[in-house]
Motif scaffolding. Structure first.
Motif, PDB file in Angstrom:
ATOM      1  N   ALA A   1      14.656  88.423 -40.608  1.00  7.87           N
ATOM      2  CA  ALA A   1      15.652  88.049 -39.582  1.00  7.87           C
ATOM      3  C   ALA A   1      15.159  88.401 -38.176  1.00  7.87           C
ATOM      4  N   LEU A   2      13.935  87.967 -37.874  1.00  7.64           N
ATOM      5  CA  LEU A   2      13.355  88.257 -36.557  1.00  7.64           C
ATOM      6  C   LEU A   2      14.178  87.579 -35.465  1.00  7.64           C
ATOM      7  N   PRO A   3      14.381  88.266 -34.327  1.00  3.29           N
ATOM      8  CA  PRO A   3      15.313  87.764 -33.318  1.00  3.29           C
ATOM      9  C   PRO A   3      14.778  86.639 -32.435  1.00  3.29           C
ATOM     10  N   ASP A   4      13.447  86.657 -32.169  1.00  2.45           N
ATOM     11  CA  ASP A   4      12.961  85.656 -31.222  1.00  2.45           C
ATOM     12  C   ASP A   4      11.442  85.464 -31.372  1.00  2.45           C
ATOM     13  N   ALA A   5      10.910  84.606 -30.509  1.00  2.00           N
ATOM     14  CA  ALA A   5       9.488  84.262 -30.573  1.00  2.00           C
ATOM     15  C   ALA A   5       8.597  85.472 -30.337  1.00  2.00           C
ATOM     16  N   TYR A   6       9.037  86.408 -29.482  1.00  2.00           N
ATOM     17  CA  TYR A   6       8.197  87.569 -29.179  1.00  2.00           C
ATOM     18  C   TYR A   6       8.019  88.459 -30.413  1.00  2.00           C
TER      19      TYR A   6
ATOM     20  N   ASP B   1       7.830  79.390 -22.077  1.00  2.00           N
ATOM     21  CA  ASP B   1       8.618  79.107 -20.875  1.00  2.00           C
ATOM     22  C   ASP B   1       9.926  78.364 -21.195  1.00  2.00           C
ATOM     23  N   ARG B   2       9.931  77.673 -22.301  1.00  3.46           N
ATOM     24  CA  ARG B   2      11.131  76.918 -22.679  1.00  3.46           C
ATOM     25  C   ARG B   2      12.169  77.807 -23.350  1.00  3.46           C
ATOM     26  N   GLY B   3      11.780  79.080 -23.594  1.00  2.00           N
ATOM     27  CA  GLY B   3      12.717  80.014 -24.205  1.00  2.00           C
ATOM     28  C   GLY B   3      12.177  80.580 -25.502  1.00  2.00           C
ATOM     29  N   PRO B   4      12.749  81.710 -25.961  1.00  2.00           N
ATOM     30  CA  PRO B   4      12.208  82.408 -27.119  1.00  2.00           C
ATOM     31  C   PRO B   4      12.833  82.013 -28.466  1.00  2.00           C
ATOM     32  N   ASP B   5      13.590  80.919 -28.498  1.00  2.00           N
ATOM     33  CA  ASP B   5      14.280  80.560 -29.743  1.00  2.00           C
ATOM     34  C   ASP B   5      13.286  80.177 -30.828  1.00  2.00           C
ATOM     35  N   LEU B   6      13.615  80.589 -32.062  1.00  2.00           N
ATOM     36  CA  LEU B   6      12.767  80.249 -33.204  1.00  2.00           C
ATOM     37  C   LEU B   6      13.237  78.925 -33.814  1.00  2.00           C
ATOM     38  N   ASP B   7      13.061  77.851 -33.074  1.00  2.00           N
ATOM     39  CA  ASP B   7      13.460  76.529 -33.569  1.00  2.00           C
ATOM     40  C   ASP B   7      12.211  75.750 -33.966  1.00  2.00           C
TER      41      ASP B   7
ATOM     42  N   GLN C   1       8.203  85.065 -43.006  1.00  2.00           N
ATOM     43  CA  GLN C   1       8.530  86.447 -42.633  1.00  2.00           C
ATOM     44  C   GLN C   1       9.677  86.502 -41.626  1.00  2.00           C
ATOM     45  N   ALA C   2       9.698  85.546 -40.708  1.00  2.00           N
ATOM     46  CA  ALA C   2      10.764  85.514 -39.707  1.00  2.00           C
ATOM     47  C   ALA C   2      12.124  85.350 -40.367  1.00  2.00           C
ATOM     48  N   THR C   3      12.165  84.540 -41.407  1.00  2.00           N
ATOM     49  CA  THR C   3      13.420  84.322 -42.135  1.00  2.00           C
ATOM     50  C   THR C   3      13.803  85.567 -42.925  1.00  2.00           C
ATOM     51  N   ARG C   4      12.823  86.117 -43.660  1.00  2.00           N
ATOM     52  CA  ARG C   4      13.123  87.266 -44.526  1.00  2.00           C
ATOM     53  C   ARG C   4      13.503  88.507 -43.717  1.00  2.00           C
TER      54      ARG C   4
END
Length: 307
Positions: A69-74, A27-33, A64-67
């Motif tokens: 370059a996944l766009p978001d949490a989904y 709910d706070r957003g899909p950012d990968l922070d 894997q997200a870094t390698r």
């Protein structure tokens, strides 16, 4: 209803608990922070998968997200099922896979050991195997009678002694009878005992050592865990593994518990394969474990319209 549907139904409470936590996070957003990664790890821990497994899953997903370059949490959550499945320890095919074996079942009272032995005996007997049971739970009043009932259902022989007999002697007699009859699968039910009782655990070590020395069949020691015990089940598994060097686990009572993640916690931390899972009391409610099916049933699917 297929068995996956049974697992999915049984793990509904675990899955609902997980999704509820994840929806708060999304709910706070899909950012990968950092907040997302910390929240994902915390959600996994709250699902009883255990801190070591949760940390490993998040670390691998983050890499894997870094390698990739996944766009978001989904995009990360699309990979979560596969990552959970791969975190389970593999192996254990030799225990119930059809090869000759002697299997000792251990665990605390109330986990479903005797019922598990009976169901496995019926399954193996129906498949044409020569099965013999050993009733080495000589302390619990109804244990011998309960195993006799299962033996009749499975049409297999059960070796028993009077209540209060030395469990090791029952195991010895069971092995002798198995050799006489040419049994290729020996299933021995041991007395439930608290993992916190040093005396009882030492007695169980003696039983296991006797069997390992005497049996000509490969010997496996399998812990039966009640999924509803959650993290207490993990502590049980640690103690039994330290004492007996377990070969695998059977997880029972997955139907209706919100603590289904305990199967992953035990498998990952102790490097033990999950051999069977139980989702009910019926004869057909104990089945082979499939890591991918289990992961799907445990966490479900997510999309941008909500989980």
């Amino acid at each position: 209803m297929g068995f996956f549907d049974r697992i999915s139904e049984g793990l509904a409470r675990s899955r609902d608990k997980f999704k509820e936590q994840m929806n708060v996070l999304l709910d706070r957003g899909p950012d990968l922070d950092d907040e997302f990664w910390d929240g994902l790890e915390e959600t996994l821990i709250l699902s009883d998968v255990g801190a070591p497994a949760a940390s490993s899953i998040v670390e691998n997903l983050r890499d894997q997200a870094t390698r990739k370059a996944l766009p978001d949490a989904y995009a990360v959550l699309d990979m979560l099922n596969e990552q959970i499945a791969s975190t389970f320890t593999e192996g254990g095919e030799g225990v119930f896979g059809g090869d000759p074996a002697l299997v000792l079942f251990v665990g605390i009272n109330g986990t479903g050991k005797t019922t598990t032995v009976g169901k496995l005996a019926k399954e193996a007997s129906d498949a044409g195997r020569n099965v013999i049971l050993g009733s080495a739970d000589t302390f619990r009043a109804a244990a011998i009678e309960q195993l006799e009932v299962w033996a009749r259902r499975a049409d297999v022989e059960v070796v028993e002694r009077e209540r209060g007999s030395d469990p090791a002697s029952v195991c010895y007699a069971t092995i002798e009878r198995a050799e006489e009859t040419g049994a290729d699968l020996v299933l021995i039910d041991t007395a439930g005992r608290l993992h916190t009782s040093a005396d009882l655990m030492r007695e169980l070590e003696k039983v296991v050592n006797v069997v390992r020395k005497r049996s000509q069949l490969p010997v496996y020691t399998v812990l039966v865990i009640d999924a509803t015990t959650g993290q207490n089940g993990l502590q049980q598994a640690r103690e039994f593994n330290n004492a007996l060097s377990l070969d695998g686990i059977v997880v029972t009572k997955l139907d209706g518990t919100a603590k289904g993640g305990i199967a992953l916690a035990v498998s990952h931390e102790l490097e033990l394969p999950v051999l069977k899972i139980g989702v009910g009391e019926g004869m057909d409610d104990l089945k082979d474990f499939d890591a991918h099916d289990f992961a799907r049933a445990l966490i479900g699917d997510f999309d941008e319209r909500g989980a």
